[in-house]
Design an enzyme around this catalytic site. Sequence first.
Site, PDB file in Angstrom:
ATOM      1  CD  GLN A  17      98.051 110.549 -10.822  1.00  0.00           C
ATOM      2  OE1 GLN A  17      97.113 110.701 -10.086  1.00  0.00           O
ATOM      3  NE2 GLN A  17      98.258 111.375 -11.821  1.00  0.00           N
ATOM      4  CG  LEU A  72     118.491  96.652 -10.643  1.00  0.00           C
ATOM      5  CD1 LEU A  72     119.894  96.380 -10.115  1.00  0.00           C
ATOM      6  CD2 LEU A  72     117.476  95.805  -9.853  1.00  0.00           C
ATOM      7  CE  LYS A 137     104.853 102.450 -24.994  1.00  0.00           C
ATOM      8  NZ  LYS A 137     106.090 103.223 -25.144  1.00  0.00           N
ATOM      9  N   GLY A 249      68.826 109.930  -7.265  1.00  0.00           N
ATOM     10  CA  GLY A 249      67.414 110.240  -7.081  1.00  0.00           C
ATOM     11  C   GLY A 249      67.164 111.671  -6.618  1.00  0.00           C
ATOM     12  CD  GLN A 273      68.074 114.122   2.041  1.00  0.00           C
ATOM     13  OE1 GLN A 273      68.145 115.113   2.760  1.00  0.00           O
ATOM     14  NE2 GLN A 273      68.438 112.914   2.447  1.00  0.00           N
TER      15      GLN A 273
HETATM   16  N1  COA Z   1     116.068  99.225 -16.335  1.00  0.00           N
HETATM   17  C1  COA Z   1     116.030  98.988 -17.653  1.00  0.00           C
HETATM   18  N2  COA Z   1     114.975  99.243 -18.434  1.00  0.00           N
HETATM   19  C2  COA Z   1     113.893  99.774 -17.851  1.00  0.00           C
HETATM   20  C3  COA Z   1     113.842 100.066 -16.479  1.00  0.00           C
HETATM   21  C4  COA Z   1     114.996  99.757 -15.706  1.00  0.00           C
HETATM   22  N3  COA Z   1     115.048  99.999 -14.395  1.00  0.00           N
HETATM   23  N4  COA Z   1     112.633 100.590 -16.202  1.00  0.00           N
HETATM   24  C5  COA Z   1     111.952 100.653 -17.353  1.00  0.00           C
HETATM   25  N5  COA Z   1     112.710 100.163 -18.356  1.00  0.00           N
HETATM   26  C6  COA Z   1     112.342 100.035 -19.762  1.00  0.00           C
HETATM   27  C7  COA Z   1     111.167  99.126 -20.018  1.00  0.00           C
HETATM   28  O1  COA Z   1     111.553  97.793 -19.935  1.00  0.00           O
HETATM   29  C8  COA Z   1     110.768  99.556 -21.421  1.00  0.00           C
HETATM   30  O2  COA Z   1     111.631  98.932 -22.351  1.00  0.00           O
HETATM   31  P1  COA Z   1     111.113  98.254 -23.748  1.00  0.00           P
HETATM   32  O3  COA Z   1     110.307  99.310 -24.428  1.00  0.00           O
HETATM   33  O4  COA Z   1     112.377  97.933 -24.456  1.00  0.00           O
HETATM   34  O5  COA Z   1     110.314  97.085 -23.392  1.00  0.00           O
HETATM   35  C9  COA Z   1     111.131 101.048 -21.434  1.00  0.00           C
HETATM   36  O6  COA Z   1     111.890 101.274 -20.253  1.00  0.00           O
HETATM   37  C10 COA Z   1     109.972 102.008 -21.469  1.00  0.00           C
HETATM   38  O7  COA Z   1     108.893 101.579 -20.658  1.00  0.00           O
HETATM   39  P2  COA Z   1     107.405 101.994 -21.049  1.00  0.00           P
HETATM   40  O8  COA Z   1     106.489 101.482 -20.015  1.00  0.00           O
HETATM   41  O9  COA Z   1     107.146 101.577 -22.465  1.00  0.00           O
HETATM   42  O10 COA Z   1     107.497 103.588 -20.947  1.00  0.00           O
HETATM   43  P3  COA Z   1     106.869 104.724 -21.886  1.00  0.00           P
HETATM   44  O11 COA Z   1     107.353 105.989 -21.300  1.00  0.00           O
HETATM   45  O12 COA Z   1     107.136 104.520 -23.331  1.00  0.00           O
HETATM   46  O13 COA Z   1     105.292 104.591 -21.682  1.00  0.00           O
HETATM   47  C11 COA Z   1     103.254 104.543 -20.382  1.00  0.00           C
HETATM   48  C12 COA Z   1     104.684 105.094 -20.541  1.00  0.00           C
HETATM   49  C13 COA Z   1     102.754 105.037 -19.046  1.00  0.00           C
HETATM   50  C14 COA Z   1     102.398 105.090 -21.529  1.00  0.00           C
HETATM   51  C15 COA Z   1     103.291 103.004 -20.421  1.00  0.00           C
HETATM   52  O14 COA Z   1     104.195 102.551 -19.452  1.00  0.00           O
HETATM   53  C16 COA Z   1     101.923 102.368 -20.182  1.00  0.00           C
HETATM   54  O15 COA Z   1     101.046 102.357 -21.046  1.00  0.00           O
HETATM   55  N6  COA Z   1     101.749 101.766 -18.976  1.00  0.00           N
HETATM   56  C17 COA Z   1     100.533 101.040 -18.628  1.00  0.00           C
HETATM   57  C18 COA Z   1      99.389 101.963 -18.295  1.00  0.00           C
HETATM   58  C19 COA Z   1      99.779 103.009 -17.294  1.00  0.00           C
HETATM   59  O16 COA Z   1     100.167 102.710 -16.197  1.00  0.00           O
HETATM   60  N7  COA Z   1      99.653 104.282 -17.711  1.00  0.00           N
HETATM   61  C20 COA Z   1     100.083 105.422 -16.927  1.00  0.00           C
HETATM   62  C21 COA Z   1      99.232 105.694 -15.842  1.00  0.00           C
HETATM   63  S1  COA Z   1      99.884 106.988 -14.860  1.00  0.00           S
END
Ligand code: COA
Length: 416
Positions: A17, A72, A137, A249, A273
Amino acid sequence: MTKPLEGIKIIDFTHVQAGPACTQMLAWFGADVVKVERPGAGDVTRTQLRHVKDVDALYFTMLNSNKKSLTLDTKTAKGKEVLERLIRESDVLVENFAPGALDRMGFTWEHISELNPGMIVASVKGFSDGHHYEDLKVYENVAQCAGGAASTTGFWDGPPTVSGAALGDSNTGMHLAIGILTALHQRDKTGKGQKVGVSMQDSVLNLCRVKLRDQQRLEAVGYLEEYPQYPHGEFGDVVPRGGNAGGGGQPGWVLKCKGWETDPNAYIYFTIQSQAWPNVCKALGREEWIEDPAYSTPIARQDKIFDIFAVIEEWLADKTKFEAIDILRTFDIPCAPVLSMKEIANDPSLRKSGTIVEVAHPTLGTYLTVGSPIKFSDLDVEVTASPLLGQHTNEILTGLGYNQQEIAELHDENAV
Ligand code: COA
């Protein structure tokens, strides 16, 4: 008509999000936003909380309108080469992966700025760089807890409470959008790109600054006069949860209206108010309170504020929330009905202003979403459907100079 951000090319390497909310807003304002997604899977929200089998979930469609989708695999050599070409041609890369993920992929800030010195790399993380939790995370509610919102929300006799508003996610995305526009403005003058980082903790805290104000006031005098705990309750050494208190306030509270026994949202928010006190008295038929020294000043009213709210609730007992507001508005009293999501979805004013919009989607059908909350005199924000996974892959690769055979090879190698 030219849109304000037309010509700005954004690589949208975001998911869930916080990041998508940021890039969606920039897309509404005219930026060319290419969402880069893993082949075969895409953004996890495409499949989360689906209500129609095998069709993109509302979670995805409501955060990714007006974008293009390029699949990609950026961990393959071919995928990396495509991303490098894209970086050379773009203005901004936005990402919200886990800490270090972009670096592990080989796309460090140094590498990206070597490819394109004008590039702006904008990131959302849970905590800021160098923070003792920088490796964590983070999701929405984690950020609300770390940013001071949860400890100050809810009732004093209940646990810390998270808000239904996405203070950690969409709010952080809005902060990031401001950061990106600022960096673009500076690049216009210097020609140089830069890194823009926003943490979810910081963005939540930015909305909780009045609570940091209160912590300092509490430490100085030992009480907070606008909280329900004053003057009859106890204060500790941390800002307490204040229930539905006004927080500024002006005292205020959520008050019951006709039908509250069966309708969970038959309430209004009523603000007393200080300059509107005579009008409050007139609206309630309590004119004698206007000059009565026991009621006529905010300080005099403080120790009986809940008795006053009880009198207002008596007045509200035979009025629906809408009837009550129609009366109170004539007395210039700051107030509003507590609206349910159903009422908001059907609100004619929100429809008319484009804040609630209907979007036609090729597989989901027509759904409602929240349009731009920012209104311009020279821009009508049109909300279009979110892309299907990989919908624009071939178009984007062609634009990057790949020929038909090369595109077929990229597909064969599962790089796209
Ligand atoms: N091609 C290849 N690999 C891809 C890719 C693509 N197009 N898109 C994502 N990936 C890979 C990433 O490189 C990562 O690989 P790695 O773990 O080997 O480095 C993997 O997918 C997973 O990404 P990650 O961000 O760790 O996903 P997650 O599902 O484990 O965690 C969150 C999700 C949201 C907890 C984490 O991304 C996070 O903390 N983000 C920052 C804070 C944030 O934005 N929180 C969410 C708010 S809505």
